[in-house]
Design a protein around this motif. Structure first.
Motif, mmCIF file in Angstrom:
data_model
loop_
_atom_site.group_PDB
_atom_site.id
_atom_site.type_symbol
_atom_site.label_atom_id
_atom_site.label_comp_id
_atom_site.label_asym_id
_atom_site.label_seq_id
_atom_site.Cartn_x
_atom_site.Cartn_y
_atom_site.Cartn_z
ATOM 1 N N ILE A 350 42.247 38.457 46.566
ATOM 2 C CA ILE A 350 40.788 38.361 46.588
ATOM 3 C C ILE A 350 40.402 36.969 47.075
ATOM 4 O O ILE A 350 40.894 35.960 46.572
ATOM 5 N N ARG A 351 39.516 36.949 48.079
ATOM 6 C CA ARG A 351 38.977 35.665 48.527
ATOM 7 C C ARG A 351 37.935 35.203 47.517
ATOM 8 O O ARG A 351 37.167 36.017 47.004
ATOM 9 N N LYS A 352 37.877 33.879 47.291
ATOM 10 C CA LYS A 352 36.974 33.388 46.242
ATOM 11 C C LYS A 352 35.507 33.520 46.630
ATOM 12 O O LYS A 352 34.627 33.625 45.781
ATOM 13 N N LYS A 353 35.255 33.551 47.937
ATOM 14 C CA LYS A 353 33.866 33.530 48.388
ATOM 15 C C LYS A 353 33.101 34.815 48.058
ATOM 16 O O LYS A 353 31.916 34.782 47.766
ATOM 17 N N GLY A 354 33.759 35.942 48.108
ATOM 18 C CA GLY A 354 33.031 37.198 47.886
ATOM 19 C C GLY A 354 33.183 37.740 46.479
ATOM 20 O O GLY A 354 33.004 38.927 46.257
ATOM 21 N N PHE A 355 33.504 36.881 45.530
ATOM 22 C CA PHE A 355 33.768 37.317 44.154
ATOM 23 C C PHE A 355 32.667 36.808 43.230
ATOM 24 O O PHE A 355 32.327 35.628 43.245
ATOM 25 N N HIS A 356 32.081 37.709 42.424
ATOM 26 C CA HIS A 356 30.983 37.314 41.540
ATOM 27 C C HIS A 356 31.142 37.957 40.182
ATOM 28 O O HIS A 356 31.733 39.026 40.053
ATOM 29 N N LEU A 357 30.607 37.273 39.156
ATOM 30 C CA LEU A 357 30.585 37.834 37.804
ATOM 31 C C LEU A 357 29.137 37.952 37.340
ATOM 32 O O LEU A 357 28.335 37.031 37.545
ATOM 33 N N PHE A 358 28.821 39.101 36.728
ATOM 34 C CA PHE A 358 27.478 39.292 36.181
ATOM 35 C C PHE A 358 27.584 39.861 34.779
ATOM 36 O O PHE A 358 28.580 40.502 34.434
ATOM 37 N N THR A 359 26.547 39.620 33.981
ATOM 38 C CA THR A 359 26.485 40.279 32.668
ATOM 39 C C THR A 359 26.161 41.750 32.923
ATOM 40 O O THR A 359 25.677 42.114 33.994
ATOM 41 N N PRO A 360 26.409 42.625 31.930
ATOM 42 C CA PRO A 360 26.049 44.043 32.129
ATOM 43 C C PRO A 360 24.574 44.209 32.466
ATOM 44 O O PRO A 360 24.191 45.153 33.157
ATOM 45 N N ALA A 361 23.711 43.273 32.022
ATOM 46 C CA ALA A 361 22.291 43.354 32.354
ATOM 47 C C ALA A 361 22.013 42.873 33.769
ATOM 48 O O ALA A 361 20.883 42.993 34.256
#
Lengths: 376, 295
Positions: A350-361
């Motif tokens: 996985i490239r770091k640029k296209g990786f995101h974390l979100f809360t379930p909300a």
């Protein structure tokens, strides 16, 4: 040729305008179409308002035009409140979705109409209209009626009419949605060219992300009457502020995986695999969002997840693979030369640029990617 | 497309037959017959014997001052009614087309005169126009004007008739104009506003030209209708063509010649004169319409 047109047209200065919305709201009976909008549109920029249908983008545009009277808040043009100012006195040019060319007038008469309404002498209005027709390259059609024009030519006429009286602000309401794919591409480049030549502040409403991304200086992404993000298009794609923004932009859409954050890793739900990430929270549920192009076929010695290939599609220069990771189907762009077939088990980095974390909300979770990979 | 076969054609003709019989019997035959009658110079109506044929009826009309007066009155009537009726009904239609309170009430109210019988309407108007007890003279009196003998003064009979006819025709014209207005896409209005056109300019530059097919239709129908005016006169003046024949129109003339004087040849000839006048005027209108109503 067209640069001469520009200078003669816009030599009397003070035409580029700054637009500011303060707490702007619009309620229809029981629906809040636009909810306390605050934003500033800098002069000379092309700004798109993007969003799914019913998000309030056209309503916002119509309020700027003065067609709708807002139920709350203020619209400021160069610091002046526009509340109660009727559309005919706002000095705006507008291009409508179905162009709204006057069917009983020729192309030239259509373009002259706003000038004649301003009591410009006939001869001068004629000259200006011809200039505008040249600018949008329809001067050879000057004596046709709108009914005798193709969609693209009608569109050009509508733009010329909107520009004819040097508007301080140019509004486009989904102007390309009635055109076929090829013409749409052509007209959007044309709109960009004209806008950059004239440097007129322009607001462009669309539901087509590609359109918004390709021509705008900045994009306003709206949902349910609320602005989700207001930033340059590339920034919006690379650094989405919430899950809606991340999922709305991009085609194929961003991949979403359920996971939970624990010490130094995000464990992926339904698998025993995890991704090394430093983020706040203990056993907190999260959504892992990864762009299809952020995956690549990994080597043994770097971080990877193991997936099963279900389907491989080759479309021209691209190869899209549908892979399964713990019951979730992911769409993944792979390199053309990668030797991947349905039924394979492969390693994906996985490239770091296209990786995101979100809360379930859907809120963004700040994190530090701590895995090792060969590709950025 | 299906091919035309005898079988299918005969079947279709059978379906058309009942209506066709009625049209031929009551419309086409009378049209032809009255053309023939107009050339009967000497005619025994009861035994249907024609003693002489010729142009005597037309000659008579050419020399008859009463017919000339009827023609003149008809033209005055048409010119008095049609433009005013079109302008007024268009104005009211534009008002009714905007967002006003009680809109559907007003739409109904304006349509009522059209569906009411001419006789009933005329009785009410006879009272309104009454010299001593009428509403008009009462209102005029409030402004200090002398009472006008609307229905009994030959000078005022035609204006009274024109006022009644304008009012009577409003409902129908308004409905047609409303339909025409609703056919105009609101976007043109919005675009014109964005182009800086105020209310009046939007009306004259956008609404009026886009409404022209409707205006054209209404003007043709009104002109033809006005040339044929009869019942309003008959009812308003109690079976007289106005005081001293001041409201004698061509159709009334035909009526009198036919039913009172039994001059069938002259009545038919007058009818054909009226037909030719209307025909020529309609051709002129169609010619103008073709050049003005194109977009």
């Amino acid at each position: 040729m067209s640069s001469d047109v520009t200078t003669t047209m816009y030599e009397s200065g003070g035409i580029v305008m700054q637009v500011e919305l303060r707490e702007l709201s619009m309620e229809f009976q029981d629906v809040i179409a636009v909810d306390r909008l605050n934003l500033k549109i800098e002069q000379g920029k092309l700004v798109s308002i993007l969003g799914p249908s019913g998000c309030g983008k056209s309503t916002t545009l119509f309020m700027m035009a003065g067609i709708y009277e807002s139920t709350g808040g203020t619209i400021l043009f160069d610091g002046k409140s526009m509340n109660g100012v009727p559309p005919e006195s706002r000095g705006i040019g507008m291009v409508f979705q179905n162009y709204a060319l006057y069917p009983h007038m020729t192309v030239l008469q259509n373009i002259q109409f706003p000038l004649r309404m301003r009591k410009m002498p006939r001869k001068q209005a004629m000259e200006r209209a011809l200039e505008m027709a040249k600018l949008v390259q329809i001067d050879h059609l000057a004596d046709r009626k709108p009914g005798q024009l193709s969609g693209g030519q009608q569109q050009r006429t509508a733009i010329a009419r909107a520009l004819a009286r040097k508007p301080d602000l140019l509004l486009f309401d989904e102007p390309l949605s009635n055109l076929d794919a090829r013409l749409r591409l052509e007209m959007r480049e044309e709109i960009r060219r004209i806008q950059q030549e004239l440097q007129v502040t322009t607001i462009f409403v669309t539901h087509d992300q590609e359109e918004a991304m390709s021509i705008s200086d900045k994009v306003i992404l709206m949902k349910d009457g609320v602005v989700q993000q207001y930033s340059p298009p590339q920034k919006m794609y690379d650094e989405p502020e919430n899950l809606f923004v991340a999922s709305f932009l991009g085609s194929p859409p961003i991949n979403q995986l359920q996971g939970s954050i624990s010490k130094g890793v995000v464990s992926l739900a339904g698998t025993d695999q995890s991704i090394p990430v430093e983020a706040e929270g203990q056993n907190a549920d999260c959504v892992v969002a990864v762009r299809p192009e952020a995956f690549y076929k990994a080597e043994q010695d770097e971080f990877h997840v193991i997936v099963d290939v279900e389907l491989v599609e080759r479309i021209g220069r691209d190869m899209i693979a549908v892979v399964k990771l713990g019951g979730t189907a992911l769409r993944v762009f792979l390199a053309h030369e990668d030797d991947v077939h349905a039924g394979n088990r492969i390693r994906l980095g996985i490239r770091k640029k296209g990786f995101h974390l979100f809360t379930p909300a859907g809120e963004r979770i700040p994190f530090q990617a701590s895995w090792f990979g060969h590709k950025q | 497309m299906e091919r035309t076969t005898w079988r299918a054609s005969i079947q279709a003709y059978l379906y058309l037959l009942p209506a066709l019989v009625i049209i031929v019997l009551f419309t086409i035959y009378p049209i032809i017959k009255s053309l023939l009658i107009s050339f009967y110079d000497d005619y025994d109506y009861f035994n249907d014997i024609v003693y002489a044929r010729g142009f005597a009826s037309y000659q008579y009309l050419w020399n008859d001052p009463t017919f000339h007066k009827a023609l003149w009155n008809t033209f005055v009537f048409v010119i008095g009614v049609v433009p005013a009726s079109i302008a007024l009904s268009m104005f009211i239609a534009v008002l009714l087309n905007s967002n006003i309170r009680l809109r559907s009430f007003f739409r109904t109210a304006y349509f009522i005169p059209f569906v009411t019988s001419v006789v009933a309407v005329s009785i009410v108007w006879r009272w309104i126009f009454h010299t001593e007890y009428g509403l008009f003279n009462y209102v005029l009196g409030l402004f200090g004007a002398d009472p006008v003998a609307w229905l009994t003064d030959p000078k005022w009979a035609m204006p009274s008739l024109i006022i009644l006819s304008i009012w009577k025709g409003l409902g129908y014209n308004i409905i047609i104009f409303l339909a025409g207005l609703q056919n105009i896409n609101e976007q043109y209005n919005l675009a014109a506003r964005m182009d800086g056109a105020g209310k009046a300019k939007r009306f004259f530059h956008i609404t009026l030209p886009l409404l022209s097919p409707t205006t054209f239709f209404v003007s043709i129908v009104s002109i033809i209708g006005s040339f044929k005016v009869f019942d309003e006169i008959y009812a308003l003046f109690g079976g007289q063509p106005g005081p001293a024949s001041s409201a004698l129109t061509v159709v009334y003339y035909i009526f009198e010649k036919f039913y009172s004087e039994w001059e069938f040849g002259i009545a038919s000839a007058a009818a054909y004169c009226l037909f030719i006048i209307i025909f020529i005027l309609t051709l002129i209108q169609l010619y103008i319409g073709k050049r003005k109503v194109t977009y």
